[in-house]
Design a protein around this motif. Structure first.
Motif, PDB file in Angstrom:
ATOM      1  N   PRO A  51      20.298   7.322   5.089  1.00 22.56           N
ATOM      2  CA  PRO A  51      19.184   8.242   5.334  1.00 22.56           C
ATOM      3  C   PRO A  51      18.085   7.525   6.109  1.00 22.56           C
ATOM      4  O   PRO A  51      17.944   6.300   6.016  1.00 22.56           O
ATOM      5  N   PHE A  52      17.336   8.279   6.894  1.00 24.09           N
ATOM      6  CA  PHE A  52      16.285   7.635   7.685  1.00 24.09           C
ATOM      7  C   PHE A  52      14.985   8.431   7.653  1.00 24.09           C
ATOM      8  O   PHE A  52      14.971   9.639   7.388  1.00 24.09           O
ATOM      9  N   TYR A  53      13.908   7.707   7.903  1.00 25.24           N
ATOM     10  CA  TYR A  53      12.571   8.294   8.022  1.00 25.24           C
ATOM     11  C   TYR A  53      11.933   7.718   9.280  1.00 25.24           C
ATOM     12  O   TYR A  53      11.953   6.506   9.498  1.00 25.24           O
ATOM     13  N   ASN A  92      12.852   1.800  -0.846  1.00 22.53           N
ATOM     14  CA  ASN A  92      13.544   1.536  -2.109  1.00 22.53           C
ATOM     15  C   ASN A  92      14.629   2.559  -2.408  1.00 22.53           C
ATOM     16  O   ASN A  92      15.451   2.357  -3.307  1.00 22.53           O
ATOM     17  N   GLU A  93      14.608   3.651  -1.664  1.00 25.20           N
ATOM     18  CA  GLU A  93      15.633   4.685  -1.839  1.00 25.20           C
ATOM     19  C   GLU A  93      16.758   4.515  -0.819  1.00 25.20           C
ATOM     20  O   GLU A  93      17.616   5.387  -0.681  1.00 25.20           O
ATOM     21  N   GLY A  94      16.753   3.390  -0.108  1.00 28.29           N
ATOM     22  CA  GLY A  94      17.818   3.098   0.839  1.00 28.29           C
ATOM     23  C   GLY A  94      17.620   3.686   2.220  1.00 28.29           C
ATOM     24  O   GLY A  94      18.555   3.707   3.036  1.00 28.29           O
ATOM     25  N   TYR A  95      16.409   4.145   2.535  1.00 27.78           N
ATOM     26  CA  TYR A  95      16.129   4.731   3.849  1.00 27.78           C
ATOM     27  C   TYR A  95      15.853   3.642   4.893  1.00 27.78           C
ATOM     28  O   TYR A  95      15.299   2.576   4.581  1.00 27.78           O
ATOM     29  N   GLN A  96      16.233   3.936   6.134  1.00 26.48           N
ATOM     30  CA  GLN A  96      15.806   3.137   7.284  1.00 26.48           C
ATOM     31  C   GLN A  96      14.508   3.763   7.811  1.00 26.48           C
ATOM     32  O   GLN A  96      14.466   4.961   8.082  1.00 26.48           O
ATOM     33  N   ASN A  97      13.478   2.968   7.960  1.00 27.33           N
ATOM     34  CA  ASN A  97      12.161   3.495   8.315  1.00 27.33           C
ATOM     35  C   ASN A  97      11.696   2.962   9.670  1.00 27.33           C
ATOM     36  O   ASN A  97      11.762   1.752   9.924  1.00 27.33           O
ATOM     37  N   SER A  98      11.233   3.864  10.511  1.00 26.17           N
ATOM     38  CA  SER A  98      10.817   3.440  11.853  1.00 26.17           C
ATOM     39  C   SER A  98       9.538   4.135  12.290  1.00 26.17           C
ATOM     40  O   SER A  98       9.236   5.260  11.855  1.00 26.17           O
ATOM     41  N   PHE A  99       8.787   3.448  13.132  1.00 24.67           N
ATOM     42  CA  PHE A  99       7.616   4.006  13.798  1.00 24.67           C
ATOM     43  C   PHE A  99       7.914   3.991  15.286  1.00 24.67           C
ATOM     44  O   PHE A  99       8.212   2.936  15.862  1.00 24.67           O
ATOM     45  N   PHE A 120       0.857  -1.178   0.000  1.00 26.27           N
ATOM     46  CA  PHE A 120       0.000   0.000   0.000  1.00 26.27           C
ATOM     47  C   PHE A 120       0.895   1.230   0.000  1.00 26.27           C
ATOM     48  O   PHE A 120       1.793   1.349   0.838  1.00 26.27           O
ATOM     49  N   PHE A 121       0.653   2.149  -0.924  1.00 24.01           N
ATOM     50  CA  PHE A 121       1.506   3.323  -1.028  1.00 24.01           C
ATOM     51  C   PHE A 121       1.621   4.038   0.311  1.00 24.01           C
ATOM     52  O   PHE A 121       0.623   4.351   0.957  1.00 24.01           O
ATOM     53  N   ASN A 122       2.870   4.314   0.684  1.00 22.76           N
ATOM     54  CA  ASN A 122       3.157   4.926   1.971  1.00 22.76           C
ATOM     55  C   ASN A 122       4.540   5.562   1.855  1.00 22.76           C
ATOM     56  O   ASN A 122       5.355   5.113   1.051  1.00 22.76           O
ATOM     57  N   LEU A 123       4.781   6.601   2.635  1.00 21.94           N
ATOM     58  CA  LEU A 123       6.124   7.193   2.616  1.00 21.94           C
ATOM     59  C   LEU A 123       7.207   6.134   2.786  1.00 21.94           C
ATOM     60  O   LEU A 123       8.219   6.122   2.074  1.00 21.94           O
ATOM     61  N   ALA A 124       6.984   5.223   3.732  1.00 23.06           N
ATOM     62  CA  ALA A 124       8.014   4.214   4.008  1.00 23.06           C
ATOM     63  C   ALA A 124       8.210   3.261   2.838  1.00 23.06           C
ATOM     64  O   ALA A 124       9.336   2.830   2.555  1.00 23.06           O
ATOM     65  N   SER A 125       7.127   2.910   2.136  1.00 22.55           N
ATOM     66  CA  SER A 125       7.250   1.960   1.028  1.00 22.55           C
ATOM     67  C   SER A 125       8.072   2.558  -0.112  1.00 22.55           C
ATOM     68  O   SER A 125       8.792   1.843  -0.814  1.00 22.55           O
ATOM     69  N   VAL A 126       7.973   3.877  -0.321  1.00 21.96           N
ATOM     70  CA  VAL A 126       8.790   4.541  -1.337  1.00 21.96           C
ATOM     71  C   VAL A 126      10.225   4.713  -0.852  1.00 21.96           C
ATOM     72  O   VAL A 126      11.185   4.397  -1.559  1.00 21.96           O
ATOM     73  N   LEU A 127      10.371   5.196   0.377  1.00 18.08           N
ATOM     74  CA  LEU A 127      11.705   5.505   0.904  1.00 18.08           C
ATOM     75  C   LEU A 127      12.553   4.258   1.128  1.00 18.08           C
ATOM     76  O   LEU A 127      13.786   4.312   1.055  1.00 18.08           O
TER      77      LEU A 127
END
Length: 659
Positions: free
Chosen positions: A449-451, A380-387, A371-378
């Motif tokens: 990079p991280f989100y 693939n851009e090499g970002y570490q994603n956390s909640f 499901f499209f989400n900031l994390a799903s895009v980022l």
């Protein structure tokens, strides 16, 4: 042998033939009269409590439509007891007792539920501006959180309802116990009596001779939301919500075809739509304003923080630290939330998904992966994603939704060692921000990079915060001051970090504290703060009316991410010439489309549409004449969310999102 069985009517009085056959049904008459009285009592209590917010000239129609709603609901409820009474009174004694027991059990359960919901009505309305609905059920899924909330924040209401329920159950059980088996001959008269009573029950339930039966939309008649809420009864409201949850349809809004909806949206937004396909017709290309190095992204989602509390936005001035951030950052003065629940804020801020009349996408089946989400895009851009959250991440299905859609690290209450303070909704905001800083430091050390989505909770009923700050004063005002205090500490500390100038920070509320008012949609209670800082962002303000669904594109643009995205939100850093600000507001069943000049269209159930003008200075809505072009646009946005969900417009493989 001719003897009277103990559970038969022992009376030797002679009955009129008809009354004799009606006699077994008399307890159902008492049931109807009692609960009509209960419904009326709660309705009148609501009228008295909210007398200053309603037009007393509408009270007679309120009561009449309320009675119609009550009779319709009782018609559905009593259909089975009428049948069971007929079988119990007509069949042989042994079999009849079984049916009588089944009827008593049914009446006990349904009667107790009806009474309980009505007793909960006034406290629930005070907090959520509506009668018990799907939200009432959703909280039941989390008994631990619900118990803490009620005991720590609403103990007086809990005790009152418990006492009233105990008295009711005691007397109601005794009343049901007195119902004995009244046997009548099984003949043409008994069958005709049953048919007549069954027909009356059916007519009462339908409450209409039109093609479509009566429903709550038909009972609603006022432009005053409180009047419409009181017109219903809580059982009917809850049943309607359950039906909606099970069907998950786009309500009964005035229809538009899929082609009309997509064409209207594409024309209105004017985006670059070449990436669009039949499967993903809203796909549009985002070209970022940042053409330099990629930036980290941090979104701080503040719980229940309406503009009404923010001094910079003309509010009560409880947030000096947020005001300070506004004074130094890139602030939005007319940001509007899409709904009144946290999950609405989450889906809008992280996915740009438009609101729907149904359950949030955070909790729906088709959105748990891809499901499209900031994390799903980022991702693939090499970002570490956390909640990062201070409470239980399973609440509202957040953990499942995030893990399935690109978030690789979930931090919740189980990941805090020796927190400063822990309340009903988890650790304090200070603990939350300390953990966030610790997490950012760690991700920065890994040179990726991280989100992060950081979700606060201290400003949540029952407003539990540490004693050294509250001084034993526990209310919303103190909680807001504490949430702002914790945010200020975080702001001061994060500015000293080496990654500060490489990170885009956003502080935004999920929704206002309490959406309440007499309007069909209380627009003023959707007004929320939103301000950007960090990464060389200069001080400026944006006064256009904008929406939470604009956030994903804006954050990716500032971070330097190019992507094809399904959201029709705007990149607020590069608004088109002649841009007319707009916001999408969902208030339970009612949808509102709002523009910069105050033009508003409210899309209501049962194909009702109301045009209005919103005065930003007085924060009031005034009905106006129809605006056909704006009405069609509003309808398109009202339908877009459910259409997107049903047809999977936001279901995009990660590799497809990257361009």
């Amino acid at each position: 042998m001719n003897r009277t069985l103990p559970d038969h009517d022992p009376s030797n009085k002679k009955h009129h033939p008809i009354s004799k056959y009606l006699f077994p049904y008399r307890h159902l008459i008492y049931f109807i009269l009692f609960f009509i009285a209960v419904y009326a009592l709660i309705r009148v209590a609501g009228i008295v409590i909210y007398r200053e917010d309603i037009n007393m000239d509408e009270v007679p129609k309120l009561l009449f439509n309320g009675l119609r709603t009550d009779l319709s609901g009782l018609g559905y409820i009593l259909a089975l007891p009428v049948l069971l009474t007929f079988l119990a009174s007509s069949l042989p004694y042994g079999i009849g007792k079984i049916f009588l027991f089944a009827e008593k059990t049914y009446l006990l359960i349904t009667g107790t539920l009806i009474f309980f919901l009505e007793m909960c009505t006034i406290p629930f309305m005070e907090e959520y501006a509506t009668r018990p609905n799907r939200l009432f059920l959703e909280y039941m899924i989390y008994p631990a959180e619900l118990a803490k909330l009620l005991i720590n924040g609403h103990l007086a209401a809990v005790i009152t309802v418990f006492c009233l329920m105990s008295i009711f159950v005691l007397f109601f059980f005794r009343a049901l116990k007195k119902i004995t088996l009244k046997h009548v001959p099984f003949n043409l008269i008994s069958v005709m009596i049953f048919v007549v009573l069954g027909t009356i029950t059916f007519i009462s339930a339908r409450s209409s001779f039109e093609h479509r039966p009566f429903n709550l939309a038909k009972a609603i008649f006022s432009s005053n939301q409180i009047v419409n809420t009181l017109t219903a009864n809580s059982g009917y409201m809850l049943a309607t919500s359950v039906k909606s949850m099970m069907s998950e349809k786009a309500s009964t809004y005035k229809p538009l075809t899929q082609e009309e909806i997509i064409k209207e949206i594409q024309t209105d937004t004017g985006f670059d739509y070449p990436p669009a396909t039949a499967e993903n017709p809203t796909l549009n290309r985002l070209i970022p304003t940042n053409t330099g190095a990629r930036k980290n992204i941090v979104i701080i989602l503040e719980e229940s923080l309406g503009a009404q509390f923010v001094g910079y936005l003309g509010g009560s001035g409880l947030t000096p630290n947020l005001d300070r951030i506004y004074g130094e950052g890139y602030g939005f003065t007319n940001m509007f939330a899409t709904g009144v629940r946290s999950v609405r804020g989450i889906e809008a801020v992280t996915s740009g998904f438009p609101p729907t009349v149904n359950t949030s996408t955070v909790k729906r089946e088709k959105t748990q992966k891809n499901f499209f989400n900031l994390a799903s895009v980022l991702k693939n851009e090499g970002y570490q994603n956390s909640f990062i959250y201070g409470g239980e991440s399973h609440f509202d299905n957040m953990r499942s939704f995030f893990l399935g859609n690109g978030y690789t690290k979930i931090i919740d209450i189980n990941n805090y060692d020796n927190p400063i303070f822990t309340g009903s909704w988890g650790v304090s905001d200070e603990d939350l921000f300390n953990k966030a800083l610790e997490t950012f430091d760690e991700m920065h050390r890994q040179q990726q990079p991280f989100y992060s989505l950081v979700f606060t909770s201290s400003n949540h009923d029952p407003y539990e915060i540490k004693e050294s700050f509250s001084h034993n004063v526990r209310n919303r005002e103190t909680a807001i001051k504490y949430a702002d205090y914790a945010l200020g500490k975080f702001y001061d500390e994060v500015k000293t970090k080496p990654y500060f100038n490489d990170t885009i920070f956003l502080v935004i509320a999920d929704h206002d504290a309490r959406a309440w008012g007499s309007e069909l949609v209380p627009v003023n209670h959707f007004h929320i703060p939103a301000v950007l800082f960090g990464a060389g962002i200069e001080h400026k303000t944006e006064s256009h009316v904008v929406s939470q669904i604009d956030i994903p594109k804006t954050m990716m643009s500032l971070a330097g991410i190019k992507a094809d995205v399904p959201t029709v939100g705007y990149d607020l850093t590069q608004l088109p010439d002649g841009f007319k600000g707009r916001a999408l507001l969902q208030f339970y069943q009612n949808f509102c489309y709002l523009e910069d000049d105050g033009s508003a269209v409210m899309i209501l159930p049962d194909q009702k549409v109301v045009s209005a003008k919103y005065d930003f200075s007085t924060q009031t809505l005034t009905p106006t004449t129809e605006n056909n072009s704006l009405e069609k646009k509003a309808l398109a946005y009202a339908h877009l969310g459910e259409l997107s969900y049903e047809h999977g417009f936001f279901l995009i493989e990660n590799k497809q999102s990257r361009k």
